[in-house]
Scaffold this motif. Structure first.
Motif, PDB file in Angstrom:
ATOM      1  N   LEU A   7      60.058  69.231  74.959  1.00  0.00           N
ATOM      2  CA  LEU A   7      61.338  69.524  74.325  1.00  0.00           C
ATOM      3  C   LEU A   7      61.501  68.625  73.109  1.00  0.00           C
ATOM      4  O   LEU A   7      61.424  67.401  73.220  1.00  0.00           O
ATOM      5  CB  LEU A   7      62.478  69.285  75.322  1.00  0.00           C
ATOM      6  CG  LEU A   7      63.900  69.476  74.821  1.00  0.00           C
ATOM      7  CD1 LEU A   7      64.135  70.913  74.382  1.00  0.00           C
ATOM      8  CD2 LEU A   7      64.888  69.085  75.902  1.00  0.00           C
ATOM      9  N   ARG A  41      64.342  73.290  84.478  1.00  0.00           N
ATOM     10  CA  ARG A  41      64.073  73.595  83.068  1.00  0.00           C
ATOM     11  C   ARG A  41      65.178  74.480  82.501  1.00  0.00           C
ATOM     12  O   ARG A  41      65.711  74.205  81.430  1.00  0.00           O
ATOM     13  CB  ARG A  41      62.724  74.295  82.932  1.00  0.00           C
ATOM     14  CG  ARG A  41      62.406  74.714  81.505  1.00  0.00           C
ATOM     15  CD  ARG A  41      61.264  75.699  81.450  1.00  0.00           C
ATOM     16  NE  ARG A  41      61.688  76.978  82.018  1.00  0.00           N
ATOM     17  CZ  ARG A  41      60.897  77.783  82.704  1.00  0.00           C
ATOM     18  NH1 ARG A  41      59.653  77.461  82.956  1.00  0.00           N
ATOM     19  NH2 ARG A  41      61.367  78.933  83.162  1.00  0.00           N
ATOM     20  N   ASP A  42      65.542  75.527  83.224  1.00  0.00           N
ATOM     21  CA  ASP A  42      66.579  76.443  82.743  1.00  0.00           C
ATOM     22  C   ASP A  42      67.939  75.768  82.660  1.00  0.00           C
ATOM     23  O   ASP A  42      68.701  76.006  81.714  1.00  0.00           O
ATOM     24  CB  ASP A  42      66.644  77.683  83.627  1.00  0.00           C
ATOM     25  CG  ASP A  42      65.408  78.561  83.500  1.00  0.00           C
ATOM     26  OD1 ASP A  42      64.663  78.420  82.498  1.00  0.00           O
ATOM     27  OD2 ASP A  42      65.175  79.388  84.407  1.00  0.00           O
ATOM     28  N   TRP A  45      67.881  73.491  79.646  1.00  0.00           N
ATOM     29  CA  TRP A  45      67.971  74.265  78.416  1.00  0.00           C
ATOM     30  C   TRP A  45      69.396  74.771  78.178  1.00  0.00           C
ATOM     31  O   TRP A  45      69.866  74.778  77.031  1.00  0.00           O
ATOM     32  CB  TRP A  45      66.991  75.432  78.400  1.00  0.00           C
ATOM     33  CG  TRP A  45      67.067  76.142  77.082  1.00  0.00           C
ATOM     34  CD1 TRP A  45      67.563  77.381  76.842  1.00  0.00           C
ATOM     35  CD2 TRP A  45      66.699  75.601  75.807  1.00  0.00           C
ATOM     36  NE1 TRP A  45      67.511  77.654  75.501  1.00  0.00           N
ATOM     37  CE2 TRP A  45      66.988  76.583  74.841  1.00  0.00           C
ATOM     38  CE3 TRP A  45      66.157  74.394  75.392  1.00  0.00           C
ATOM     39  CZ2 TRP A  45      66.741  76.391  73.487  1.00  0.00           C
ATOM     40  CZ3 TRP A  45      65.916  74.209  74.037  1.00  0.00           C
ATOM     41  CH2 TRP A  45      66.205  75.187  73.108  1.00  0.00           C
ATOM     42  N   ALA A  49      71.139  73.854  74.711  1.00  0.00           N
ATOM     43  CA  ALA A  49      71.606  74.915  73.812  1.00  0.00           C
ATOM     44  C   ALA A  49      73.109  74.802  73.550  1.00  0.00           C
ATOM     45  O   ALA A  49      73.568  75.063  72.436  1.00  0.00           O
ATOM     46  CB  ALA A  49      71.260  76.279  74.387  1.00  0.00           C
ATOM     47  N   SER A  57      66.815  72.380  68.442  1.00  0.00           N
ATOM     48  CA  SER A  57      66.061  72.074  69.656  1.00  0.00           C
ATOM     49  C   SER A  57      65.017  73.158  69.874  1.00  0.00           C
ATOM     50  O   SER A  57      65.275  74.331  69.639  1.00  0.00           O
ATOM     51  CB  SER A  57      66.981  72.025  70.869  1.00  0.00           C
ATOM     52  OG  SER A  57      67.967  71.041  70.711  1.00  0.00           O
ATOM     53  N   LEU A  59      62.050  74.221  72.873  1.00  0.00           N
ATOM     54  CA  LEU A  59      61.476  74.010  74.196  1.00  0.00           C
ATOM     55  C   LEU A  59      60.198  74.822  74.308  1.00  0.00           C
ATOM     56  O   LEU A  59      60.193  76.015  74.006  1.00  0.00           O
ATOM     57  CB  LEU A  59      62.463  74.457  75.280  1.00  0.00           C
ATOM     58  CG  LEU A  59      61.941  74.466  76.722  1.00  0.00           C
ATOM     59  CD1 LEU A  59      61.667  73.045  77.200  1.00  0.00           C
ATOM     60  CD2 LEU A  59      62.924  75.168  77.637  1.00  0.00           C
ATOM     61  N   ARG A  72      61.576  78.463  73.241  1.00  0.00           N
ATOM     62  CA  ARG A  72      63.009  78.741  73.116  1.00  0.00           C
ATOM     63  C   ARG A  72      63.526  77.838  72.010  1.00  0.00           C
ATOM     64  O   ARG A  72      63.106  76.680  71.896  1.00  0.00           O
ATOM     65  CB  ARG A  72      63.758  78.427  74.408  1.00  0.00           C
ATOM     66  CG  ARG A  72      63.402  79.329  75.561  1.00  0.00           C
ATOM     67  CD  ARG A  72      64.241  78.974  76.768  1.00  0.00           C
ATOM     68  NE  ARG A  72      63.789  79.699  77.952  1.00  0.00           N
ATOM     69  CZ  ARG A  72      64.271  79.504  79.157  1.00  0.00           C
ATOM     70  NH1 ARG A  72      65.241  78.607  79.359  1.00  0.00           N
ATOM     71  NH2 ARG A  72      63.813  80.187  80.181  1.00  0.00           N
TER      72      ARG A  72
END
Length: 103
Positions: A7, A41-42, A45, A49, A57, A59, A72
């Motif tokens: 990231l 991870r989700d 994120w 975001a 950012s 990822l 992403r």
């Protein structure tokens, strides 16, 4: 199953940087690496975001595709990932001619 993620952030709030270091290792300023589950991870994120604002950012994480990873992005950025027949390519945003040559 846990997998490695990378990231990269630029110009994000300090509170976000601190939150990321709870889960990931900050190997250089604003570059984070770690091994986390897809759910973590989700969730990370989603937070990134929401807090990126005028920064940016990116990822990168493993995926079962031809390249072996997915990207992403969030925030104001100069580069945009594009899908080109199943491959992710990066498109550069050119400055408008009005801004390039001020008179």
């Amino acid at each position: 199953m846990a997998s490695m993620i990378v990231l990269s952030t630029t110009a994000v709030p300090d509170h976000l940087r601190g939150a990321l270091t709870r889960w990931l290792l900050e190997v250089t300023p604003e570059l984070y690496v770690g091994t986390v589950s897809a759910r973590v991870r989700d969730e990370l994120w989603t937070s990134v975001a929401a807090c990126t604002g005028d920064g940016m950012s990116v990822l990168a994480y493993p995926s079962d595709n031809e390249q072996g990873f997915e990207l992403r992005t969030a925030g104001t950025r100069r580069r945009h990932p594009l899908d080109f027949d199943g491959l992710t390519l990066i498109a550069f945003q050119r400055p408008s001619k009005e801004n390039a040559n001020p008179s």
